[in-house]
Design a protein around this motif. Structure first.
Motif, PDB file in Angstrom:
ATOM      1  N   TYR A 126       0.828  -1.206   0.000  1.00  0.00           N
ATOM      2  CA  TYR A 126       0.000   0.000   0.000  1.00  0.00           C
ATOM      3  C   TYR A 126       0.862   1.255   0.000  1.00  0.00           C
ATOM      4  CZ  TYR A 126      -3.059   3.681   1.684  1.00  0.00           C
ATOM      5  OH  TYR A 126      -3.723   4.858   1.835  1.00  0.00           O
ATOM      6  N   SER A 127       1.864   1.299   0.863  1.00  0.00           N
ATOM      7  CA  SER A 127       2.715   2.486   0.972  1.00  0.00           C
ATOM      8  C   SER A 127       3.483   2.750  -0.309  1.00  0.00           C
ATOM      9  CB  SER A 127       3.700   2.332   2.126  1.00  0.00           C
ATOM     10  OG  SER A 127       3.030   2.234   3.329  1.00  0.00           O
ATOM     11  N   CYS A 128       4.023   1.701  -0.889  1.00  0.00           N
ATOM     12  CA  CYS A 128       4.812   1.858  -2.107  1.00  0.00           C
ATOM     13  C   CYS A 128       3.928   2.307  -3.277  1.00  0.00           C
ATOM     14  CB  CYS A 128       5.517   0.548  -2.426  1.00  0.00           C
ATOM     15  SG  CYS A 128       6.924   0.741  -3.505  1.00  0.00           S
ATOM     16  N   LYS A 129       2.756   1.714  -3.392  1.00  0.00           N
ATOM     17  CA  LYS A 129       1.852   2.099  -4.473  1.00  0.00           C
ATOM     18  C   LYS A 129       1.355   3.527  -4.273  1.00  0.00           C
ATOM     19  CE  LYS A 129      -2.541   1.016  -6.522  1.00  0.00           C
ATOM     20  NZ  LYS A 129      -3.831   0.481  -6.203  1.00  0.00           N
ATOM     21  N   ARG A 130       1.024   3.876  -3.043  1.00  0.00           N
ATOM     22  CA  ARG A 130       0.552   5.228  -2.748  1.00  0.00           C
ATOM     23  C   ARG A 130       1.640   6.259  -3.026  1.00  0.00           C
ATOM     24  NH1 ARG A 130      -0.181   8.273   2.448  1.00  0.00           N
ATOM     25  NH2 ARG A 130      -1.781   9.811   1.968  1.00  0.00           N
ATOM     26  N   ALA A 131       2.876   5.964  -2.635  1.00  0.00           N
ATOM     27  CA  ALA A 131       3.979   6.887  -2.897  1.00  0.00           C
ATOM     28  C   ALA A 131       4.214   7.032  -4.398  1.00  0.00           C
ATOM     29  CB  ALA A 131       5.246   6.408  -2.204  1.00  0.00           C
ATOM     30  N   SER A 132       4.102   5.931  -5.119  1.00  0.00           N
ATOM     31  CA  SER A 132       4.293   5.993  -6.571  1.00  0.00           C
ATOM     32  C   SER A 132       3.238   6.874  -7.223  1.00  0.00           C
ATOM     33  CB  SER A 132       4.221   4.589  -7.170  1.00  0.00           C
ATOM     34  OG  SER A 132       5.222   3.783  -6.649  1.00  0.00           O
ATOM     35  N   LEU A 133       2.032   6.831  -6.714  1.00  0.00           N
ATOM     36  CA  LEU A 133       0.976   7.671  -7.265  1.00  0.00           C
ATOM     37  C   LEU A 133       1.106   9.122  -6.788  1.00  0.00           C
ATOM     38  CD1 LEU A 133      -2.016   5.189  -6.935  1.00  0.00           C
ATOM     39  CD2 LEU A 133      -0.771   5.803  -9.008  1.00  0.00           C
ATOM     40  N   ARG A 134       1.572   9.337  -5.560  1.00  0.00           N
ATOM     41  CA  ARG A 134       1.730  10.697  -5.029  1.00  0.00           C
ATOM     42  C   ARG A 134       2.849  11.458  -5.735  1.00  0.00           C
ATOM     43  NH1 ARG A 134       2.196  11.112   1.208  1.00  0.00           N
ATOM     44  NH2 ARG A 134       2.165  13.311   0.696  1.00  0.00           N
ATOM     45  N   VAL A 135       3.819  10.766  -6.247  1.00  0.00           N
ATOM     46  CA  VAL A 135       4.923  11.429  -6.944  1.00  0.00           C
ATOM     47  C   VAL A 135       4.413  12.144  -8.194  1.00  0.00           C
ATOM     48  CG1 VAL A 135       7.028  10.954  -8.277  1.00  0.00           C
ATOM     49  CG2 VAL A 135       6.736   9.970  -6.033  1.00  0.00           C
ATOM     50  N   SER A 136       3.286  11.721  -8.718  1.00  0.00           N
ATOM     51  CA  SER A 136       2.754  12.349  -9.929  1.00  0.00           C
ATOM     52  C   SER A 136       2.051  13.680  -9.649  1.00  0.00           C
ATOM     53  CB  SER A 136       1.777  11.404 -10.624  1.00  0.00           C
ATOM     54  OG  SER A 136       0.597  11.272  -9.843  1.00  0.00           O
ATOM     55  N   ASP A 137       1.965  14.083  -8.398  1.00  0.00           N
ATOM     56  CA  ASP A 137       1.305  15.339  -8.050  1.00  0.00           C
ATOM     57  C   ASP A 137       2.004  16.507  -8.750  1.00  0.00           C
ATOM     58  OD1 ASP A 137      -0.035  17.427  -6.909  1.00  0.00           O
ATOM     59  OD2 ASP A 137       0.351  16.827  -4.835  1.00  0.00           O
ATOM     60  N   PRO A 138       1.280  17.290  -9.530  1.00  0.00           N
ATOM     61  CA  PRO A 138       1.919  18.377 -10.281  1.00  0.00           C
ATOM     62  C   PRO A 138       2.540  19.450  -9.390  1.00  0.00           C
ATOM     63  CG  PRO A 138      -0.413  18.184 -10.868  1.00  0.00           C
ATOM     64  CD  PRO A 138      -0.122  17.152  -9.841  1.00  0.00           C
ATOM     65  N   ARG A 139       2.125  19.535  -8.135  1.00  0.00           N
ATOM     66  CA  ARG A 139       2.702  20.547  -7.243  1.00  0.00           C
ATOM     67  C   ARG A 139       4.187  20.307  -7.003  1.00  0.00           C
ATOM     68  NH1 ARG A 139      -1.369  20.226  -2.308  1.00  0.00           N
ATOM     69  NH2 ARG A 139      -0.830  18.055  -2.645  1.00  0.00           N
ATOM     70  N   PHE A 140       4.637  19.054  -7.128  1.00  0.00           N
ATOM     71  CA  PHE A 140       6.050  18.759  -6.923  1.00  0.00           C
ATOM     72  C   PHE A 140       6.907  19.183  -8.115  1.00  0.00           C
ATOM     73  CE2 PHE A 140       4.372  15.195  -4.164  1.00  0.00           C
ATOM     74  CZ  PHE A 140       4.669  15.848  -2.978  1.00  0.00           C
ATOM     75  N   TYR A 141       6.279  19.530  -9.236  1.00  0.00           N
ATOM     76  CA  TYR A 141       7.021  19.826 -10.460  1.00  0.00           C
ATOM     77  C   TYR A 141       6.866  21.268 -10.923  1.00  0.00           C
ATOM     78  CZ  TYR A 141       7.469  14.835 -10.548  1.00  0.00           C
ATOM     79  OH  TYR A 141       7.764  13.541 -10.199  1.00  0.00           O
ATOM     80  N   GLU A 142       6.240  22.096 -10.117  1.00  0.00           N
ATOM     81  CA  GLU A 142       6.026  23.481 -10.502  1.00  0.00           C
ATOM     82  C   GLU A 142       6.462  24.401  -9.370  1.00  0.00           C
ATOM     83  OE1 GLU A 142       1.884  23.698 -11.332  1.00  0.00           O
ATOM     84  OE2 GLU A 142       2.004  22.364 -13.044  1.00  0.00           O
ATOM     85  N   ASN A 143       6.806  25.606  -9.738  1.00  0.00           N
ATOM     86  CA  ASN A 143       7.166  26.619  -8.752  1.00  0.00           C
ATOM     87  C   ASN A 143       5.890  27.360  -8.378  1.00  0.00           C
ATOM     88  OD1 ASN A 143       8.376  28.444  -7.115  1.00  0.00           O
ATOM     89  ND2 ASN A 143       9.513  29.484  -8.725  1.00  0.00           N
ATOM     90  N   LEU A 144       5.236  26.894  -7.370  1.00  0.00           N
ATOM     91  CA  LEU A 144       3.949  27.454  -6.978  1.00  0.00           C
ATOM     92  C   LEU A 144       3.999  28.036  -5.573  1.00  0.00           C
ATOM     93  CD1 LEU A 144       1.580  24.618  -8.195  1.00  0.00           C
ATOM     94  CD2 LEU A 144       1.905  26.805  -9.251  1.00  0.00           C
ATOM     95  N   ASP A 145       2.929  28.696  -5.245  1.00  0.00           N
ATOM     96  CA  ASP A 145       2.790  29.220  -3.891  1.00  0.00           C
ATOM     97  C   ASP A 145       2.642  28.090  -2.876  1.00  0.00           C
ATOM     98  OD1 ASP A 145       2.917  31.811  -4.841  1.00  0.00           O
ATOM     99  OD2 ASP A 145       0.741  31.936  -5.140  1.00  0.00           O
ATOM    100  N   TRP A 146       2.281  26.905  -3.338  1.00  0.00           N
ATOM    101  CA  TRP A 146       2.126  25.752  -2.443  1.00  0.00           C
ATOM    102  C   TRP A 146       3.417  25.476  -1.688  1.00  0.00           C
ATOM    103  CZ3 TRP A 146       4.621  20.928  -2.704  1.00  0.00           C
ATOM    104  CH2 TRP A 146       4.130  19.976  -1.835  1.00  0.00           C
ATOM    105  N   ILE A 147       4.553  25.607  -2.371  1.00  0.00           N
ATOM    106  CA  ILE A 147       5.843  25.345  -1.730  1.00  0.00           C
ATOM    107  C   ILE A 147       6.092  26.367  -0.624  1.00  0.00           C
ATOM    108  CG2 ILE A 147       8.333  25.243  -2.090  1.00  0.00           C
ATOM    109  CD1 ILE A 147       7.717  24.290  -4.948  1.00  0.00           C
ATOM    110  N   SER A 148       5.836  27.629  -0.904  1.00  0.00           N
ATOM    111  CA  SER A 148       6.060  28.639   0.130  1.00  0.00           C
ATOM    112  C   SER A 148       5.073  28.502   1.276  1.00  0.00           C
ATOM    113  CB  SER A 148       6.003  30.039  -0.468  1.00  0.00           C
ATOM    114  OG  SER A 148       4.774  30.251  -1.105  1.00  0.00           O
TER     115      SER A 148
END
Length: 154
Positions: A126-148
């Protein structure tokens, strides 16, 4: 440069799911070869190598995100801390169970270790599959206000 491409993500997801299915197969069918300990050595080694490759692929995908390349690895660590903990515990359980099978003369202890390892396996899957799917979150690949915002919460 930091955008997640469909080809890269689908290849990563295919590798992760394949490694999970291999681990599930080893856990499911390794009891068939329990009569001969020599047949289990390559199977157990392959399982351990698959676990290390799975962990490495997850780390590679995390460190190729914009968040990591911007120097905010602590943010990634806080988001994926549970996954790392489960991966390490599962790997240690597998190795301890495999070593115990070859070294301990007590069948009840070995059976208990097998049961503990097999009961922990769904948490790993479950953890490995969930992490694999969470990596696709676009917030991790953009410079957004979410990071700040995430850094301001700390």
């Amino acid at each position: 440069m930091f955008k997640l491409s469909l080809r890269k993500y689908s290849a990563f997801l295919f590798v992760q799911i394949s490694l999970l299915l291999f681990d599930l197969s080893v856990n499911t069918f390794s009891f068939l070869a329990r009569g001969s300990k020599n047949h289990l050595i390559p199977i157990y080694v392959a399982q351990d190598v698959a676990l290390v490759i799975s962990f490495g692929a997850l780390l590679y995908s995390l460190y190729s995100t914009y968040v990591s390349q911007a120097g905010l690895s602590e943010l990634l660590y806080s988001k994926f801390r549970g996954v790392f903990f489960v991966l390490i515990i599962y790997f240690l359980l597998c190795v301890i169970t495999q070593i115990a099978y070859y070294t301990l003369p007590w069948p009840k202890t070995i059976t208990a270790l097998y049961i503990i390892q097999r009961l922990f396996a769904p948490f790993y899957y479950y953890s490995c599959k969930r992490a694999s799917l969470r990596v696709s979150d676009p917030r991790f690949y953009e410079n957004l206000d979410w990071i700040s915002e995430q850094m301001a919460i700390k």
